[in-house]
Design a protein around this motif. Structure first.
Motif, PDB file in Angstrom:
ATOM      1  N   SER A  77      58.465  61.822  44.442  1.00 15.34           N
ATOM      2  CA  SER A  77      57.299  61.537  43.747  1.00 15.34           C
ATOM      3  C   SER A  77      56.320  60.532  44.461  1.00 15.34           C
ATOM      4  N   ILE A  78      55.254  60.541  43.944  1.00  8.72           N
ATOM      5  CA  ILE A  78      54.412  59.042  44.428  1.00  8.72           C
ATOM      6  C   ILE A  78      54.687  58.201  43.192  1.00  8.72           C
ATOM      7  N   ARG A  79      54.884  56.961  43.900  1.00  8.90           N
ATOM      8  CA  ARG A  79      54.994  55.813  42.795  1.00  8.90           C
ATOM      9  C   ARG A  79      53.818  54.892  42.882  1.00  8.90           C
ATOM     10  N   GLN A  80      53.125  54.408  41.745  1.00  5.02           N
ATOM     11  CA  GLN A  80      52.220  53.444  41.887  1.00  5.02           C
ATOM     12  C   GLN A  80      52.644  52.395  41.446  1.00  5.02           C
ATOM     13  N   PRO A  81      52.092  51.290  42.067  1.00  5.35           N
ATOM     14  CA  PRO A  81      52.502  49.787  41.756  1.00  5.35           C
ATOM     15  C   PRO A  81      52.214  49.555  40.310  1.00  5.35           C
ATOM     16  N   THR A  82      52.847  49.592  39.351  1.00  2.36           N
ATOM     17  CA  THR A  82      52.301  49.247  37.874  1.00  2.36           C
ATOM     18  C   THR A  82      52.333  48.047  37.580  1.00  2.36           C
ATOM     19  N   TYR A  83      53.059  47.231  37.808  1.00  2.00           N
ATOM     20  CA  TYR A  83      52.730  45.895  37.818  1.00  2.00           C
ATOM     21  C   TYR A  83      51.362  45.382  38.228  1.00  2.00           C
ATOM     22  N   PRO A  84      51.238  45.330  39.426  1.00  2.00           N
ATOM     23  CA  PRO A  84      49.977  44.963  39.908  1.00  2.00           C
ATOM     24  C   PRO A  84      48.701  45.630  39.272  1.00  2.00           C
ATOM     25  N   GLY A 126      48.354  46.794  36.312  1.00  7.18           N
ATOM     26  CA  GLY A 126      48.297  46.426  34.952  1.00  7.18           C
ATOM     27  C   GLY A 126      47.770  44.984  35.104  1.00  7.18           C
ATOM     28  N   ARG A 127      48.218  43.928  36.019  1.00  6.17           N
ATOM     29  CA  ARG A 127      47.666  42.786  36.248  1.00  6.17           C
ATOM     30  C   ARG A 127      46.331  42.903  36.225  1.00  6.17           C
ATOM     31  N   VAL A 128      45.879  43.385  37.381  1.00  8.64           N
ATOM     32  CA  VAL A 128      44.403  43.656  37.721  1.00  8.64           C
ATOM     33  C   VAL A 128      43.630  44.040  36.555  1.00  8.64           C
ATOM     34  N   ALA A 129      44.176  45.206  36.022  1.00  6.67           N
ATOM     35  CA  ALA A 129      43.407  45.869  34.697  1.00  6.67           C
ATOM     36  C   ALA A 129      43.269  44.804  33.815  1.00  6.67           C
ATOM     37  N   THR A 130      44.261  43.776  33.522  1.00  4.46           N
ATOM     38  CA  THR A 130      43.787  42.761  32.600  1.00  4.46           C
ATOM     39  C   THR A 130      42.909  41.760  33.134  1.00  4.46           C
ATOM     40  N   GLU A 131      43.272  41.169  34.299  1.00  9.19           N
ATOM     41  CA  GLU A 131      42.611  39.993  34.542  1.00  9.19           C
ATOM     42  C   GLU A 131      41.043  40.150  35.076  1.00  9.19           C
ATOM     43  N   LEU A 132      40.632  41.403  35.550  1.00  4.04           N
ATOM     44  CA  LEU A 132      39.351  41.733  35.571  1.00  4.04           C
ATOM     45  C   LEU A 132      38.327  41.616  34.413  1.00  4.04           C
ATOM     46  N   PRO A 133      38.664  42.391  33.370  1.00  5.08           N
ATOM     47  CA  PRO A 133      37.784  42.139  32.281  1.00  5.08           C
ATOM     48  C   PRO A 133      37.531  41.023  31.625  1.00  5.08           C
ATOM     49  N   LEU A 134      38.906  40.315  31.667  1.00  9.45           N
ATOM     50  CA  LEU A 134      38.902  38.864  30.987  1.00  9.45           C
ATOM     51  C   LEU A 134      37.956  38.109  31.745  1.00  9.45           C
ATOM     52  N   ASP A 135      37.910  38.258  33.006  1.00 10.80           N
ATOM     53  CA  ASP A 135      36.928  37.276  34.026  1.00 10.80           C
ATOM     54  C   ASP A 135      35.646  37.681  33.864  1.00 10.80           C
ATOM     55  N   GLU A 136      35.365  38.714  33.474  1.00 12.48           N
ATOM     56  CA  GLU A 136      33.872  39.463  33.378  1.00 12.48           C
ATOM     57  C   GLU A 136      33.531  38.633  31.676  1.00 12.48           C
ATOM     58  N   CYS A 137      34.432  38.808  31.139  1.00 12.29           N
ATOM     59  CA  CYS A 137      34.147  38.164  29.622  1.00 12.29           C
ATOM     60  C   CYS A 137      33.882  36.535  29.479  1.00 12.29           C
ATOM     61  N   ASP A 138      34.790  35.935  30.654  1.00 11.46           N
ATOM     62  CA  ASP A 138      34.812  34.483  30.559  1.00 11.46           C
ATOM     63  C   ASP A 138      33.575  33.940  31.616  1.00 11.46           C
ATOM     64  N   ALA A 163      31.915  38.949  39.728  1.00 11.11           N
ATOM     65  CA  ALA A 163      31.552  40.075  40.881  1.00 11.11           C
ATOM     66  C   ALA A 163      32.647  41.205  40.675  1.00 11.11           C
ATOM     67  N   HIS A 164      32.080  42.485  40.499  1.00  8.89           N
ATOM     68  CA  HIS A 164      32.801  43.809  40.550  1.00  8.89           C
ATOM     69  C   HIS A 164      33.372  44.008  41.693  1.00  8.89           C
ATOM     70  N   GLN A 165      34.570  44.397  41.610  1.00 13.53           N
ATOM     71  CA  GLN A 165      35.213  44.618  42.638  1.00 13.53           C
ATOM     72  C   GLN A 165      36.154  46.259  42.639  1.00 13.53           C
ATOM     73  N   GLN A 166      36.419  46.496  43.959  1.00 10.00           N
ATOM     74  CA  GLN A 166      36.983  47.902  44.160  1.00 10.00           C
ATOM     75  C   GLN A 166      38.177  47.510  44.767  1.00 10.00           C
ATOM     76  N   ILE A 167      39.201  47.849  44.043  1.00 12.02           N
ATOM     77  CA  ILE A 167      40.574  47.434  44.343  1.00 12.02           C
ATOM     78  C   ILE A 167      41.286  48.583  44.782  1.00 12.02           C
ATOM     79  N   MET A 168      42.114  48.646  45.746  1.00 19.59           N
ATOM     80  CA  MET A 168      42.876  49.789  46.067  1.00 19.59           C
ATOM     81  C   MET A 168      44.347  49.275  46.362  1.00 19.59           C
ATOM     82  N   PHE A 169      45.094  50.261  45.710  1.00 21.91           N
ATOM     83  CA  PHE A 169      46.699  49.785  45.673  1.00 21.91           C
ATOM     84  C   PHE A 169      47.327  50.961  46.790  1.00 21.91           C
TER      85      PHE A 169
END
Length: 83
Positions: free
Chosen positions: A39-46, A48-60, A66-72
């Motif tokens: 199977s292909i395993r995704q880095p779930t913790y990172p 989830g962390r980024v998926a939470t941090e980016l929208p919060l930063d945009e609100c704050d 700055a919008h970012q494209q992050i690749m894991f």
């Protein structure tokens, strides 16, 4: 190439001797199946962390965010289905 109307399970093929199989997301069942599934395993913790941090930063910081494209980097977990 396999046709969608002729599923692999209807063919007399042996895994992994004649065909290799691989899944995605490395669910718990992948390791527990009769022939453990590579199977292909995704880095779930990172992810989830980024998926939470980016929208919060945009609100704050709407004026400076700055919008970012992050690749894991995914990880290939090799098990019996592709050996």
């Amino acid at each position: 190439m396999l046709r969608k109307d002729f599923p692999l399970q209807q063919r007399p093929l042996r895994v992994p001797e004649q065909v290799s199989l691989i899944g995605y997301d490395d669910i718990d069942f992948a390791a527990a199946s009769a022939v453990s599934l590579s199977s292909i395993r995704q880095p779930t913790y990172p992810l989830g962390r980024v998926a939470t941090e980016l929208p919060l930063d945009e609100c704050d910081n709407p004026g400076t965010h700055a919008h970012q494209q992050i690749m894991f980097q995914p990880e290939l977990v090799v098990r019996e289905s592709s050996r």
